[in-house]
Design an enzyme around this catalytic site. Structure first.
Site, PDB file in Angstrom:
ATOM      1  CG  ASP A  75      -2.109  -0.920   1.065  1.00 11.46           C
ATOM      2  OD1 ASP A  75      -2.180  -1.629   0.044  1.00 11.46           O
ATOM      3  OD2 ASP A  75      -2.970  -0.929   1.970  1.00 11.46           O
ATOM      4  CG  HIS A 105      -6.347   6.454   2.229  1.00 12.31           C
ATOM      5  ND1 HIS A 105      -6.581   6.333   3.575  1.00 12.31           N
ATOM      6  CD2 HIS A 105      -5.706   5.321   1.863  1.00 12.31           C
ATOM      7  CE1 HIS A 105      -6.099   5.189   4.017  1.00 12.31           C
ATOM      8  NE2 HIS A 105      -5.562   4.542   2.991  1.00 12.31           N
ATOM      9  CG  HIS A 122      -5.171   2.248  -1.215  1.00 14.22           C
ATOM     10  ND1 HIS A 122      -5.967   1.232  -0.733  1.00 14.22           N
ATOM     11  CD2 HIS A 122      -4.477   2.706  -0.134  1.00 14.22           C
ATOM     12  CE1 HIS A 122      -5.770   1.081   0.573  1.00 14.22           C
ATOM     13  NE2 HIS A 122      -4.872   1.976   0.948  1.00 14.22           N
ATOM     14  CG  HIS A 135       1.468  -0.053   5.075  1.00 16.50           C
ATOM     15  ND1 HIS A 135       0.992  -1.031   5.910  1.00 16.50           N
ATOM     16  CD2 HIS A 135       0.385   0.597   4.587  1.00 16.50           C
ATOM     17  CE1 HIS A 135      -0.335  -0.970   5.940  1.00 16.50           C
ATOM     18  NE2 HIS A 135      -0.726   0.007   5.146  1.00 16.50           N
TER      19      HIS A 135
END
Length: 263
Positions: free
Chosen positions: A71, A126, A122, A220
C-alpha cells in the site's frame, strides 16, 4: 493528503476480532484471527462476502504460492529500494496507490509499471467507502484510474483495496459492479508507524511466523524495516518451496480450469 491522516487511518486495518454477522449499511474493518504453523487465518463471515462478489484475501488452492502487495499512500524514501529487490529477485508485486502518491511520485509509479508490476486502486483521496455515496465512490476510483493511465500503460485498473480496510457488503458489491476485484489480505502486521521501526528482523519474523500457502501479504512501503527485510524473507520463502506470483495469476487460476493452465 497529510501524513498524520494516513498514519491514523492505517491503524484500523488489523482488527483481530470478528463480527458474527454483517448488516447492510454497517461499517467493518477487515480483520481475522492469525494463523500459525503455515495455516491461513480465520476470517469468519468476511470471507463469504468477498467470495460472493469475486474478491480475494488469499489463494485457497493450497499451493505454496505467495502474492506480495504494497500500500502506497505517501513516500518515505524506501519504495525505490523495494523495487530494486523485486527486480533482482524477479518477484512480481501489486502496488495499491492513492491519488496523492500518483501526483507526488510519478517517477516511482512509472517504474512500477515498467518493471512489470500491477498498479492497484486505493482511491483518489483514501476515502472511507462506507461513508460516501455510490456515485462518489465511483468518482474516487475513476479519478485514480485516470491519474495512473496518464503516466503508465495501465489505463483501467483491475484491482481495488478499500482504504483503511473498511468495508460493508454494499461497498464490496458496488466496487464489483464497477468492474474491480476487491483484494484484502491474509498476512499483515503493524508496519506503518515510521517512528516505531524496530529493525528488519521484526518485519522478517512477522512474515515467517504468519506465512501459509496462498498468502496475500500486505506491506506498507513507508516501513524501513520492510524494505530491509524484503530480500531476506524472499530468499527464505524460496528455500521453503514457496513461489511468488502476481494477482493476475491468482485470478487466472480461478477462472480457467487447472488442466488447461498446465497445458
Amino acid at each position: 493528503m497529510k501524513k498524520i491522516i494516513m498514519l491514523l487511518s492505517f491503524s484500523l486495518v488489523l482488527m483481530v476480532t470478528l463480527m458474527p454477522t454483517i448488516a447492510e449499511g454497517s461499517s467493518y474493518g477487515w480483520g481475522y484471527k492469525k494463523g500459525t504453523n503455515h495455516n491461513p487465518p480465520e476470517v469468519g463471515s468476511y470471507g463469504q462476502i468477498l467470495e460472493n462478489n469475486g474478491g480475494y484475501y488469499l489463494d485457497k488452492s493450497g499451493d505454496k504460492v505467495v502474492y506480495l502487495t504494497f500500500d502506497n499512500g505517501y513516500e518515505a524514501g524506501y519504495t525505490e529500494s523495494i523495487l530494486d529487490v523485486l527486480k533482482k529477485e524477479d518477484v512480481p508485486a501489486t502496488f495499491f496507490v492513492t491519488g496523492h502518491y500518483v501526483r507526488s511520485q510519478p517517477d516511482l509509479v512509472k517504474r512500477m509499471d515498467t518493471d512489470g508490476h500491477i498498479i492497484g486502486n486505493h482511491s483518489n483521496h483514501h476515502s472511507d467507502f462506507t461513508t460516501i455515496s455510490k456515485e462518489k465512490m465511483k468518482q474516487e476510483l475513476a479519478t485514480l484510474d485516470e491519474a495512473v493511465g496518464l503516466i503508465t500503460d495501465q489505463k483501467d485498473l483491475q484491482y481495488v483495496r478499500p482504504p483503511k480496510g473498511i468495508f460493508n457488503p454494499e461497498t464490496i458489491k458496488w466496487t464489483n459492479e464497477f468492474g474491480y476485484i476487491n483484494v484484502f489480505w491474509s498476512l499483515a502486521f503493524v508496519d506503518w508507524q515510521t517512528d516505531q521501526q524496530k529493525g528488519w528482523e521484526k518485519s522478517y519474523q512477522q512474515v515467517m511466523d504468519q506465512i501459509h500457502p496462498g498468502a496475500i501479504i500486505l506491506l506498507h512501503t513507508v516501513s524501513e524495516d520492510n524494505a530491509e527485510a524484503l530480500q531476506y524473507f524472499i530468499e527464505d520463502l524460496h528455500k521453503q518451496g514457496y513461489t511468488f506470483k502476481s494477482l493476475d495469476d491468482l485470478v487466472l487460476k480461478n477462472t480457467i480450469p487447472k488442466e488447461l493452465i498446465s497445458m
